[in-house]
Write an enzyme that holds these catalytic residues in place. Structure first.
Site, mmCIF file in Angstrom:
data_model
loop_
_atom_site.group_PDB
_atom_site.id
_atom_site.type_symbol
_atom_site.label_atom_id
_atom_site.label_comp_id
_atom_site.label_asym_id
_atom_site.label_seq_id
_atom_site.Cartn_x
_atom_site.Cartn_y
_atom_site.Cartn_z
ATOM 1 N N SER A 676 2.624 -9.752 15.346
ATOM 2 C CA SER A 676 1.653 -8.664 15.180
ATOM 3 C C SER A 676 0.252 -9.155 14.806
ATOM 4 O O SER A 676 -0.657 -8.344 14.657
ATOM 5 C CB SER A 676 2.145 -7.677 14.120
ATOM 6 O OG SER A 676 2.297 -8.305 12.866
ATOM 7 N N LYS A 719 2.317 -1.449 6.200
ATOM 8 C CA LYS A 719 1.026 -2.103 6.444
ATOM 9 C C LYS A 719 -0.137 -1.187 6.050
ATOM 10 O O LYS A 719 -1.147 -1.651 5.513
ATOM 11 C CB LYS A 719 0.916 -2.498 7.919
ATOM 12 C CG LYS A 719 1.862 -3.632 8.303
ATOM 13 C CD LYS A 719 1.793 -3.935 9.795
ATOM 14 C CE LYS A 719 2.721 -5.087 10.153
ATOM 15 N NZ LYS A 719 2.718 -5.392 11.596
#
Length: 773
Positions: A676, A719
């Site tokens: 990511s 996140k």
């Protein structure tokens, strides 16, 4: 030889018959039978006796009587006090009944009388001798026939009379005696009795063998009983210093009352018998004693009654936990289904999230709401399958596995069983413990769970298993498939504030010996604690900082400086020191070649600074920061994509051949991996090459392809919380993750701007100051 007699009175007999030449007493009570007797006594004293087929019939008809009977002479008749007649009859001869006539008071019949032949030939003589010989053997074996009877039979010369007298002394049923009465031929009658006597002798021999075995068994049992009683007496005299009698009796009683299955009880009692016979000093004696002790201490039938009150469960969850609304809602749904189904079978809950978010306390609250016992087994560092299944009893120091040990601690068959840190199990040459957990957590199998030490099947189907994990990626697929994962991402700043006020401060004040009035922590100090002294998904470090404040306040109060302490932002900094973390922008200013990525770690969401430096060289790509293989591949992919932008970036085609590119992710001691960070690396590379700064308030996450497509990622909620803690205001996310925004708490969504993108060019246009083109 036969003759016919007409209109002779009939006397039916129940369960009895009379042979010719036989003298017998008979009690007569039925009215018609008494009338028949009185008629016979007024005439020639003769009457015909016929036996009933069914002795329960009170007034038998012709069909309910045997047609073959005995013509008898009534020798004597006596009236008893109870109204019945007792008669003495003597059998004359066999007779066949005919012309059955019901009179007013009694019944008469015509009979055909058969006289036995008295002549003897050699065959009859042989049959008589054989019959007498067999009867003598039988009489000696049975011990029920007197010597006088045997002697009287030896003197009988008439073959028919001999057969009848022998038949009367044999233990025949009425139907069998009637069969003999119906044999008119003397030879056939003798032959029939010889065969029956032979069979009776065989039966008698078998009875003797059986009786002998029973007698021996009884003698052995009596002997053992006598010896045990002697042993008890001796041990009582010695104070039972070395005897096991009392202990064995106690264990036997406990085993029988434990409620274990019949097969298990049978094995346990067998082991107890072995233990009783072994010397106390024997090593095996101790092994068996421990095994039996485990069997009686494990719960087999004890259980608590479930309290399936959803409102009560909700009150407990709200009392013990602030926030976590979706998590609590899922637990209440689970309990609701559990109430409707009235069964534990169903998904095993797995609470997944970073440390300190309350996974263990949630499980404890579930146990309290259900009114069940709570037991916890920590699986962190378990490498050996025997830790789960137990060790074989043949090994020194063997004991059951964690599951059976937990059931012993719980004391009931239906506890809430917490499998803590199920993701921390690993395997080596001693086996795979996660494979053993498959049986424990499978509702189709755990009703017959097999522990190597216990060996017998144990029922885990009523246990409510709840697992906890930090990182789902380390849990094997088959094991994860048996669990329903409930993710706990972490707490927002508002939730942390409420937790601190409602739970952490009162708890730490109590644990550090303070009174509520002696320490006051202002709201501004709580906010500063969260922002500047901790950076975590959970509240564990926050709790430590509050504990530190309580200790310092205790010191101030005990030393006499103050009677009560009030903590505001200024006092907080004096007590805990300078701020440890910066709150606000992740970077103080826009920088070239430095991009902020978002990471999902086992301790929650966090930000990741990716730095790119360009130096003259030979086109090398240098990666530092303890990156994993996947992250290194993401860097290679990002570089290949950036190289394809040479024309757009207005750089020479050989630019990458004469410059070394160094990509560094700070905190080099911490392992980092995952795809990511792809768009973050690409953004940092373009910024360094084009010398355009990156906006400091922008964070980004997404996987990049060689063509610049942005692929979806996982852990967006975690996140986003990490980005909020770091002070970012804009987050670039993959277009395919747009649906996950709804999972983020509303208070966080309001303070963050989400930018869904599908290509790297969109990312660059948003992240770079002045845009990409």
């Amino acid at each position: 030889m036969s003759k016919k007699i007409e209109n002779i009175p009939l006397l039916p007999l129940r369960g009895l018959l009379v042979y010719p030449s036989m003298v017998l007493h008979i009690d007569v009570g039925r009215a018609r039978s008494v009338a028949a007797l009185e008629h016979a006594m007024l005439n020639d004293n003769q009457i015909f006796l016929a036996t009933q087929r069914d002795l329960r019939v009170e007034q038998p008809s012709e069909e309910e009587l045997y047609s073959i009977g005995t013509l008898v002479n009534v020798k004597q008749m006596l009236k008893l006090p109870n109204g019945t007649l007792r008669i003495l009859v003597e059998g004359i001869s066999r007779a066949k009944m005919g012309n059955y006539q019901e009179q007013k008071d009694f019944t008469t019949v015509d009979v055909e009388v058969h006289e036995d032949e008295k002549e003897k030939d050699a065959e009859i003589e042989a049959l008589m001798r054989t019959l007498v010989s067999y009867f003598e053997k039988y009489a000696k074996s049975s011990n029920k026939i007197t010597t006088e009877t045997i002697d009287s039979i030896l003197d009988i010369e008439e073959p028919g009379r001999l057969a009848d007298i022998v038949a009367s002394h044999l233990p025949f049923k009425v139907s069998e005696k009637q069969e003999v009465l119906g044999i008119f031929n003397v030879k056939k009658r003798l032959d029939h009795l010889i065969i029956r006597l032979h069979d009776e002798q065989e039966v008698l021999n078998l009875e003797k063998k059986i009786n002998s075995k029973v007698k021996q068994a009884m003698e052995r049992t009596q002997k053992e009983y006598y010896l045990r009683e002697q042993m008890k007496a001796i041990q009582a005299e010695l104070g039972d210093r070395e005897g096991k009698t009392g202990e064995v009796a106690d264990l036997r009683k406990r085993l029988e009352n434990a409620g274990m299955p019949e097969s298990t009880l049978k094995v346990a009692l067998k082991e107890l018998d072995r233990y009783e016979k072994l010397p106390a000093a024997s090593a095996e004696s101790g092994v068996i004693r421990n095994y039996i002790e485990w069997l009686v201490t494990i719960p087999w039938k004890e259980s608590t009654e479930d309290r399936l009150d959803i409102k009560h469960a909700e009150e407990i969850l709200d009392r013990d936990h602030d926030g976590l609304e979706k998590v609590k809602e899922r637990i209440l749904e689970y309990l609701s289904v559990r109430q409707l189904m009235n069964s534990v079978r169903g998904p095993i809950l797995c609470l997944a999230g970073p440390p300190g978010v309350g996974k263990t306390s949630l499980a404890r609250s579930v146990a309290e709401s259900l009114n069940r016992n709570f037991v916890r087994a920590s699986l962190g560092g378990v490498r050996d399958e025997s830790e789960i299944r137990g060790h074989r009893r043949t090994y020194v120091g063997a004991m059951p596995g964690r599951i059976i040990q937990g059931m012993k601690k719980a004391g009931t068959v239906n506890p809430v069983f917490l499998l803590d840190e199920i993701d921390k199990m690993s395997n080596d040459f001693r086996g795979d413990p996660s494979a053993a957990m498959l049986e424990v957590l499978d509702p189709e199998q755990n009703s017959n769970f097999s522990d190597h030490y216990i060996e017998e099947s144990y029922d885990l189907s009523q246990v409510m298993f709840i697992a906890t994990a930090n990182d789902l990626s380390t849990i094997p697929g088959p094991l994860l498939d048996r669990m329903e994962v409930i993710s706990i991402a972490g707490y927002t700043e508002i939730e942390k504030t409420m937790i601190t006020k409602n739970h952490l401060i009162p708890k730490q004040i109590s644990e550090n010996g303070l009174k509520k009035s002696q320490l006051t922590i202002k709201d501004e100090a709580i906010i500063d604690l969260i922002r500047y002294y901790t950076r975590e998904a959970g509240v564990r470090n926050l709790q430590r900082q509050i504990a530190a404040l309580c200790r310092k306040a205790a010191k101030i109060i005990v030393s006499g400086e103050k009677k009560r302490v009030t903590v505001n932002s200024k006092v907080l900094e004096e007590m805990l020191g300078k701020h440890r973390y910066h709150y606000g922008q992740a970077e103080e200013e826009n920088q070239v070649g430095v991009a902020t990525g978002l990471a999902y770690t086992t301790v929650g969401g966090d930000t990741l600074q990716i730095e790119v430096s360009l130096t003259p060289g030979k086109g090398k790509l240098i990666l530092t920061g303890k990156l994993g293989d996947v992250m290194k591949e993401s860097a290679q992919t990002a570089l290949s994509y950036v190289r394809s932008l040479s024309d757009t970036l207005k750089i020479d085609t050989d630019y990458f051949d004469h410059n070394d590119i160094h990509i560094h992710v700070p905190e080099g001691a911490v392992p980092k991996d995952g795809p990511s960070a792809g768009i973050t690396m690409a953004t940092a590379l373009v910024s360094a090459i084009s010398n355009k700064p990156i906006k400091r308030e922008v964070g980004m996450t997404g996987e990049i392809t060689l063509r610049g497509r942005v692929l979806p990622i996982g852990g967006l909620k975690e996140k986003s919380l990490g980005a909020h803690r770091a002070g970012l205001t804009t987050i670039i996310i993959p277009k395919d993750n747009e649906k996950d925004i709804d999972d983020i708490p509303g208070s966080i969504r309001e303070q963050l701007t989400f930018k869904p993108v599908s290509s790297a060019e969109e990312v660059l246009n948003i992240a770079l100051v002045g845009g990409f083109k």
